[in-house]
Design an enzyme around this catalytic site. Sequence first.
Site, PDB file in Angstrom:
ATOM      1  N   LYS A 189       3.405  10.541   3.127  1.00 28.67           N
ATOM      2  CA  LYS A 189       2.140  10.005   2.615  1.00 28.67           C
ATOM      3  C   LYS A 189       1.011  10.863   3.185  1.00 28.67           C
ATOM      4  O   LYS A 189       0.870  10.983   4.393  1.00 28.67           O
ATOM      5  CB  LYS A 189       1.987   8.541   3.035  1.00 28.67           C
ATOM      6  CG  LYS A 189       3.056   7.659   2.363  1.00 28.67           C
ATOM      7  CD  LYS A 189       3.054   6.259   2.897  1.00 28.67           C
ATOM      8  CE  LYS A 189       3.517   6.214   4.338  1.00 28.67           C
ATOM      9  NZ  LYS A 189       3.706   4.850   4.867  1.00 28.67           N
ATOM     10  N   THR A 229      -7.580  -1.513   3.646  1.00 26.96           N
ATOM     11  CA  THR A 229      -6.422  -0.619   3.771  1.00 26.96           C
ATOM     12  C   THR A 229      -5.293  -1.234   4.588  1.00 26.96           C
ATOM     13  O   THR A 229      -4.254  -0.609   4.775  1.00 26.96           O
ATOM     14  CB  THR A 229      -6.852   0.686   4.482  1.00 26.96           C
ATOM     15  OG1 THR A 229      -7.509   0.325   5.707  1.00 26.96           O
ATOM     16  CG2 THR A 229      -7.790   1.500   3.629  1.00 26.96           C
ATOM     17  N   GLY A 231      -2.102  -2.877   5.541  1.00 21.96           N
ATOM     18  CA  GLY A 231      -0.859  -3.137   4.812  1.00 21.96           C
ATOM     19  C   GLY A 231      -0.540  -2.130   3.722  1.00 21.96           C
ATOM     20  O   GLY A 231       0.400  -2.331   2.946  1.00 21.96           O
ATOM     21  N   THR A 232      -1.282  -1.010   3.671  1.00 23.34           N
ATOM     22  CA  THR A 232      -0.983  -0.032   2.606  1.00 23.34           C
ATOM     23  C   THR A 232       0.368   0.652   2.854  1.00 23.34           C
ATOM     24  O   THR A 232       1.098   0.938   1.904  1.00 23.34           O
ATOM     25  CB  THR A 232      -2.083   1.046   2.477  1.00 23.34           C
ATOM     26  OG1 THR A 232      -2.385   1.534   3.778  1.00 23.34           O
ATOM     27  CG2 THR A 232      -3.339   0.495   1.854  1.00 23.34           C
ATOM     28  N   GLY A 233       0.687   0.900   4.138  1.00 22.13           N
ATOM     29  CA  GLY A 233       1.973   1.544   4.442  1.00 22.13           C
ATOM     30  C   GLY A 233       3.144   0.649   4.061  1.00 22.13           C
ATOM     31  O   GLY A 233       4.111   1.094   3.425  1.00 22.13           O
ATOM     32  N   CYS A 234       3.050  -0.625   4.437  1.00 21.75           N
ATOM     33  CA  CYS A 234       4.106  -1.593   4.115  1.00 21.75           C
ATOM     34  C   CYS A 234       4.260  -1.711   2.594  1.00 21.75           C
ATOM     35  O   CYS A 234       5.377  -1.728   2.063  1.00 21.75           O
ATOM     36  CB  CYS A 234       3.754  -2.980   4.654  1.00 21.75           C
ATOM     37  SG  CYS A 234       3.412  -3.014   6.415  1.00 21.75           S
TER      38      CYS A 234
HETATM   39  N1  PLP Z   1       3.927  -4.570  10.129  1.00 20.92           N
HETATM   40  C1  PLP Z   1       3.214  -5.452  10.816  1.00 20.92           C
HETATM   41  C2  PLP Z   1       3.825  -6.753  11.177  1.00 20.92           C
HETATM   42  C3  PLP Z   1       1.920  -5.129  11.172  1.00 20.92           C
HETATM   43  O1  PLP Z   1       1.223  -6.034  11.847  1.00 20.92           O
HETATM   44  C4  PLP Z   1       1.354  -3.873  10.800  1.00 20.92           C
HETATM   45  C5  PLP Z   1       0.010  -3.501  11.131  1.00 20.92           C
HETATM   46  O2  PLP Z   1      -0.800  -4.224  11.625  1.00 20.92           O
HETATM   47  C6  PLP Z   1       2.120  -3.001  10.093  1.00 20.92           C
HETATM   48  C7  PLP Z   1       3.389  -3.381   9.768  1.00 20.92           C
HETATM   49  C8  PLP Z   1       1.610  -1.676   9.638  1.00 20.92           C
HETATM   50  O3  PLP Z   1       0.678  -1.848   8.651  1.00 20.92           O
HETATM   51  P1  PLP Z   1       0.276  -0.741   7.618  1.00 20.92           P
HETATM   52  O4  PLP Z   1       0.958  -1.013   6.344  1.00 20.92           O
HETATM   53  O5  PLP Z   1      -1.219  -0.914   7.513  1.00 20.92           O
HETATM   54  O6  PLP Z   1       0.672   0.590   8.190  1.00 20.92           O
END
Ligand code: PLP
Length: 287
Positions: A189, A229, A231-234
């Site tokens: 990404k 933004t 949770g964008t990675g998840c």
């Molecule tokens: N998973 C959990 C439980 C989190 O709390 C976080 C960030 O706070 C993430 C994953 C990573 O989030 P992101 O999608 O923003 O990278």
Amino acid sequence: MHHQKTTAYQPNAESEPAILSIAGSDPSGGAGIQADIKTFSAIGVFGCAAITCLTAQNTRGVVAFQPVEPAFVRRQIELVLEDLRVTHIKIGMVGAGPVAAAINAALTGFKGEVICDPILAATGGQALFNQEELADLLEHIIDRATVITPNLPELQTLTNHPCGRPEEALTAARTLFSRFTKLRTVIIKGGHLDETSGHVTDYLMQRTNQSDEPRIKSAAHPRIATINTHGTGCTFASAFAAFHLITGDDEQAFRKTVGFMDQLLVRSSKLKMGHGHGPLFHHLLRK
Ligand code: PLP
């Protein structure tokens, strides 16, 4: 030690397919399993979730986290795999080395896709995985992955290679293919690359055969100005898992995911939730 015997994996051929998210819980609903399940529903696949860690957080940041007891993480996963027809597993926040080992043990015999989003820190910078246990993450989780979806800082930490320029990131990703034999696809990404540019380029790298150069595709898209933004990675990794379940194809899933993220970021940019980095509003894209 790490490969204890588990209940045989018995896919139930008559069931609908499901994606299992193995991740942390974000009670504010923006990231983690909450984001994953919302993504699966928005795209139209069945999602289930095994929780690795509890976090205490809101849109302002992660205040604390507590890993779930490893044996209990393992039990959650085993019971789902024994019963549901899980074709794809998406792994997000693992939180601790012993949890990584428990997940690995629970996946003994699992033959489907394992999409790993190697989460090391929250967007706000808070560590979500102990750096001293990085070897456990590599040995137990990355070693299981068929697909991984790092951002540039994560790729740099995993490979110990500089990732400041696209060529460096692609070189770093190549080292993952030689190190992890089950790995078929790396999606980089590009959001952290040249943050002054109006465009973001994401890369899809696929192993062709063990000795050949990987096949590289890219997708350039406009950089979207938004505070939402979290949770964008998840969401990206879950969307890829869902589109892969639907299409069965890496490149199609990659292109659909990039388009889904663009649409979701644009639609979500107009709304406000909380005081800090707001979430994505997955329900806006429901069909
Ligand atoms: N998973 C959990 C439980 C989190 O709390 C976080 C960030 O706070 C993430 C994953 C990573 O989030 P992101 O999608 O923003 O990278």
